[in-house]
Design a protein around this motif. Structure first.
Motif, PDB file in Angstrom:
ATOM      1  N   GLU A 120       0.835  -1.206   0.000  1.00 36.35           N
ATOM      2  CA  GLU A 120       0.000   0.000   0.000  1.00 36.35           C
ATOM      3  C   GLU A 120       0.868   1.253   0.000  1.00 36.35           C
ATOM      4  O   GLU A 120       0.565   2.231  -0.700  1.00 36.35           O
ATOM      5  N   ALA A 121       1.961   1.214   0.770  1.00 40.06           N
ATOM      6  CA  ALA A 121       2.879   2.356   0.790  1.00 40.06           C
ATOM      7  C   ALA A 121       3.511   2.566  -0.584  1.00 40.06           C
ATOM      8  O   ALA A 121       3.660   3.703  -1.057  1.00 40.06           O
ATOM      9  N   ALA A 122       3.880   1.472  -1.234  1.00 41.76           N
ATOM     10  CA  ALA A 122       4.448   1.569  -2.585  1.00 41.76           C
ATOM     11  C   ALA A 122       3.409   2.101  -3.565  1.00 41.76           C
ATOM     12  O   ALA A 122       3.730   2.878  -4.477  1.00 41.76           O
ATOM     13  N   ASP A 123       2.165   1.711  -3.371  1.00 48.18           N
ATOM     14  CA  ASP A 123       1.092   2.111  -4.269  1.00 48.18           C
ATOM     15  C   ASP A 123       0.812   3.611  -4.171  1.00 48.18           C
ATOM     16  O   ASP A 123       0.560   4.275  -5.185  1.00 48.18           O
ATOM     17  N   THR A 124       0.884   4.152  -2.957  1.00 54.36           N
ATOM     18  CA  THR A 124       0.638   5.586  -2.807  1.00 54.36           C
ATOM     19  C   THR A 124       1.757   6.412  -3.418  1.00 54.36           C
ATOM     20  O   THR A 124       1.516   7.494  -3.957  1.00 54.36           O
ATOM     21  N   GLY A 125       2.986   5.894  -3.325  1.00 51.64           N
ATOM     22  CA  GLY A 125       4.129   6.625  -3.863  1.00 51.64           C
ATOM     23  C   GLY A 125       4.531   7.829  -3.042  1.00 51.64           C
ATOM     24  O   GLY A 125       5.358   8.632  -3.476  1.00 51.64           O
ATOM     25  N   TYR A 126       3.989   7.970  -1.833  1.00 47.24           N
ATOM     26  CA  TYR A 126       4.256   9.157  -1.026  1.00 47.24           C
ATOM     27  C   TYR A 126       5.715   9.271  -0.587  1.00 47.24           C
ATOM     28  O   TYR A 126       6.331  10.312  -0.713  1.00 47.24           O
ATOM     29  N   VAL A 127       6.268   8.178  -0.041  1.00 51.28           N
ATOM     30  CA  VAL A 127       7.584   8.302   0.570  1.00 51.28           C
ATOM     31  C   VAL A 127       8.481   7.084   0.376  1.00 51.28           C
ATOM     32  O   VAL A 127       9.690   7.231   0.201  1.00 51.28           O
ATOM     33  N   VAL A 128       7.927   5.869   0.409  1.00 47.44           N
ATOM     34  CA  VAL A 128       8.756   4.664   0.354  1.00 47.44           C
ATOM     35  C   VAL A 128       9.384   4.503  -1.031  1.00 47.44           C
ATOM     36  O   VAL A 128       8.683   4.535  -2.049  1.00 47.44           O
ATOM     37  N   ARG A 129      10.719   4.323  -1.049  1.00 44.24           N
ATOM     38  CA  ARG A 129      11.431   4.130  -2.305  1.00 44.24           C
ATOM     39  C   ARG A 129      12.290   2.862  -2.312  1.00 44.24           C
ATOM     40  O   ARG A 129      12.851   2.501  -3.344  1.00 44.24           O
ATOM     41  N   ASN A 130      12.398   2.187  -1.168  1.00 41.21           N
ATOM     42  CA  ASN A 130      13.226   0.985  -1.068  1.00 41.21           C
ATOM     43  C   ASN A 130      12.510  -0.039  -0.187  1.00 41.21           C
ATOM     44  O   ASN A 130      12.021   0.313   0.891  1.00 41.21           O
ATOM     45  N   VAL A 131      12.472  -1.284  -0.660  1.00 39.91           N
ATOM     46  CA  VAL A 131      11.805  -2.355   0.090  1.00 39.91           C
ATOM     47  C   VAL A 131      12.774  -3.515   0.263  1.00 39.91           C
ATOM     48  O   VAL A 131      13.247  -4.101  -0.721  1.00 39.91           O
ATOM     49  N   SER A 132      13.063  -3.844   1.526  1.00 39.45           N
ATOM     50  CA  SER A 132      13.992  -4.936   1.843  1.00 39.45           C
ATOM     51  C   SER A 132      13.217  -6.218   2.101  1.00 39.45           C
ATOM     52  O   SER A 132      12.328  -6.243   2.963  1.00 39.45           O
ATOM     53  N   CYS A 133      13.581  -7.271   1.387  1.00 38.12           N
ATOM     54  CA  CYS A 133      12.840  -8.527   1.402  1.00 38.12           C
ATOM     55  C   CYS A 133      13.586  -9.628   2.155  1.00 38.12           C
ATOM     56  O   CYS A 133      14.789  -9.822   1.934  1.00 38.12           O
ATOM     57  N   ILE A 134      12.867 -10.342   3.012  1.00 34.20           N
ATOM     58  CA  ILE A 134      13.419 -11.524   3.670  1.00 34.20           C
ATOM     59  C   ILE A 134      13.096 -12.726   2.780  1.00 34.20           C
ATOM     60  O   ILE A 134      11.957 -13.208   2.743  1.00 34.20           O
ATOM     61  N   ALA A 135      14.094 -13.208   2.070  1.00 36.68           N
ATOM     62  CA  ALA A 135      13.880 -14.257   1.068  1.00 36.68           C
ATOM     63  C   ALA A 135      13.459 -15.583   1.679  1.00 36.68           C
ATOM     64  O   ALA A 135      12.815 -16.400   1.013  1.00 36.68           O
ATOM     65  N   CYS A 136      13.819 -15.812   2.939  1.00 35.39           N
ATOM     66  CA  CYS A 136      13.510 -17.084   3.588  1.00 35.39           C
ATOM     67  C   CYS A 136      12.260 -17.002   4.465  1.00 35.39           C
ATOM     68  O   CYS A 136      11.923 -17.965   5.165  1.00 35.39           O
ATOM     69  N   ALA A 137      11.555 -15.879   4.438  1.00 33.78           N
ATOM     70  CA  ALA A 137      10.358 -15.698   5.258  1.00 33.78           C
ATOM     71  C   ALA A 137       9.145 -16.362   4.592  1.00 33.78           C
ATOM     72  O   ALA A 137       9.134 -16.601   3.378  1.00 33.78           O
ATOM     73  N   PRO A 138       8.098 -16.647   5.362  1.00 30.29           N
ATOM     74  CA  PRO A 138       6.987 -17.471   4.860  1.00 30.29           C
ATOM     75  C   PRO A 138       6.113 -16.849   3.779  1.00 30.29           C
ATOM     76  O   PRO A 138       5.467 -17.587   3.020  1.00 30.29           O
ATOM     77  N   TYR A 139       6.086 -15.511   3.675  1.00 36.14           N
ATOM     78  CA  TYR A 139       5.149 -14.893   2.738  1.00 36.14           C
ATOM     79  C   TYR A 139       5.838 -14.102   1.636  1.00 36.14           C
ATOM     80  O   TYR A 139       5.226 -13.235   1.012  1.00 36.14           O
ATOM     81  N   ILE A 140       7.098 -14.404   1.386  1.00 31.66           N
ATOM     82  CA  ILE A 140       7.809 -13.704   0.330  1.00 31.66           C
ATOM     83  C   ILE A 140       7.271 -14.086  -1.052  1.00 31.66           C
ATOM     84  O   ILE A 140       7.125 -13.237  -1.935  1.00 31.66           O
ATOM     85  N   GLU A 141       6.960 -15.351  -1.216  1.00 28.22           N
ATOM     86  CA  GLU A 141       6.539 -15.814  -2.542  1.00 28.22           C
ATOM     87  C   GLU A 141       5.217 -15.198  -2.967  1.00 28.22           C
ATOM     88  O   GLU A 141       5.075 -14.727  -4.100  1.00 28.22           O
ATOM     89  N   GLU A 142       4.244 -15.165  -2.068  1.00 27.61           N
ATOM     90  CA  GLU A 142       2.932 -14.654  -2.465  1.00 27.61           C
ATOM     91  C   GLU A 142       2.926 -13.134  -2.622  1.00 27.61           C
ATOM     92  O   GLU A 142       2.037 -12.598  -3.280  1.00 27.61           O
ATOM     93  N   GLY A 143       3.915 -12.449  -2.046  1.00 26.87           N
ATOM     94  CA  GLY A 143       3.967 -11.007  -2.204  1.00 26.87           C
ATOM     95  C   GLY A 143       4.811 -10.533  -3.365  1.00 26.87           C
ATOM     96  O   GLY A 143       4.677  -9.395  -3.815  1.00 26.87           O
ATOM     97  N   ALA A 144       5.684 -11.405  -3.868  1.00 26.99           N
ATOM     98  CA  ALA A 144       6.660 -10.998  -4.882  1.00 26.99           C
ATOM     99  C   ALA A 144       6.004 -10.525  -6.177  1.00 26.99           C
ATOM    100  O   ALA A 144       6.437  -9.522  -6.769  1.00 26.99           O
TER     101      ALA A 144
END
Length: 273
Positions: free
Chosen positions: A24-48
């Motif tokens: 949602e933060a990425a969608d608004t485009g207001y401030v977030v410009r970098n997203v750090s991903c935990i590749a071994c976390a349980p929900y990385i695949e469905e969010g990618a």
């Protein structure tokens, strides 16, 4: 000159609530410009699949060797018994990991696997940063990470930390007070300088009550991360950016600040248990 805000959200993939907030933060485009991903976390695949469509966002690999919560855990992508407990989970603390005296080459192989997983999911990493900073505790790991990021063509986030004297916006009991605190924090930044703004946004819900341990009771992380979610999705950023001349930036357009290891030590209370 504008204030350059190196705005980063961490722990993408750690929970559906985190994925939802960050997207949602990425969608608004207001401030977030970098997203750090935990590749071994349980929900990385469905969010990618959703994350990779945001071309204004730099994707980062959140180099992970620790899993600090009691209610939700993650483990290694490689078969490395030096970096996991008897159940296959990462150790909860950095000093537990360091106590196993893990082989640095084995850790680098784990990082290879984490980067490969992001790549296979269609997430092209631009930078790498560290989850909980285990390189401060494991001898030789900090140097190995610098060599590894260079070899992989990644930006080392360690060299971009620049923290305001007042730290990061403080959490409060009331959400509206927290948002006012973010505005006051921004007012304290100096024109023409670059600052790190690191958040861990997640929607407050039952899932986030699983993020607790012996030191942090259930509900604390839920409240704090929900406040950060409210902050990074606040429409007020459109006014804040104009009034205070703030420009959110990606790692790929930011300026190196020098070795940030001392700053990381301060942020993580290095040496304290």
């Amino acid at each position: 000159m504008s204030i350059q805000l190196l705005s980063r959200t961490d722990d993408f993939g750690s929970a559906r609530a985190a994925n939802r907030a960050i997207l949602e933060a990425a969608d608004t485009g207001y401030v977030v410009r970098n997203v750090s991903c935990i590749a071994c976390a349980p929900y990385i695949e469905e969010g990618a699949e959703l994350l990779k469509k945001y071309i204004h966002i730099d994707i980062g690999l959140h180099l992970t060797l620790n899993s600090e919560w009691n209610g939700v855990r993650w483990g290694a992508l490689t078969d490395n018994r030096q970096i996991t407990d008897d159940r296959g989970y990462f150790f909860q603390t950095q000093w537990e990991l360091a106590g196993r005296k893990p082989d640095v080459d084995g850790i680098i192989k784990e990082y290879d696997a984490q980067l490969d997983r992001l790549t296979k999911l269609g997430l092209s990493a631009a930078y790498a940063d560290s989850h909980m900073g285990p390189e401060l505790w494991v001898p030789g790991l900090a140097e190995a990470i610098e060599d590894w990021t260079l070899k992989k063509g990644l930006i080392s986030a360690r060299n971009y930390y620049s923290v305001a004297k007042q730290g990061q916006p403080p959490f409060t009991d009331k959400d509206e007070v927290y948002l006012k605190g973010v505005r006051l924090w921004l007012e304290g930044l100096q024109q023409g300088r670059q600052y790190s703004y690191v958040t861990h946004p997640a929607v407050g819900c039952e899932e986030m009550r699983l993020f607790y341990n012996e030191e942090i009771p259930a509900g604390v992380i839920e409240k704090q991360r929900n406040q950060e979610y409210m902050a990074v999705t606040a429409h007020a950023w459109t006014k804040w950016r104009e009034e205070l001349d703030i420009r959110p930036v990606c790692y790929t357009e930011a300026k190196e600040q020098g070795d940030g290891l001392p700053i990381l030590k301060s942020m993580l209370n290095f040496g304290k248990k």
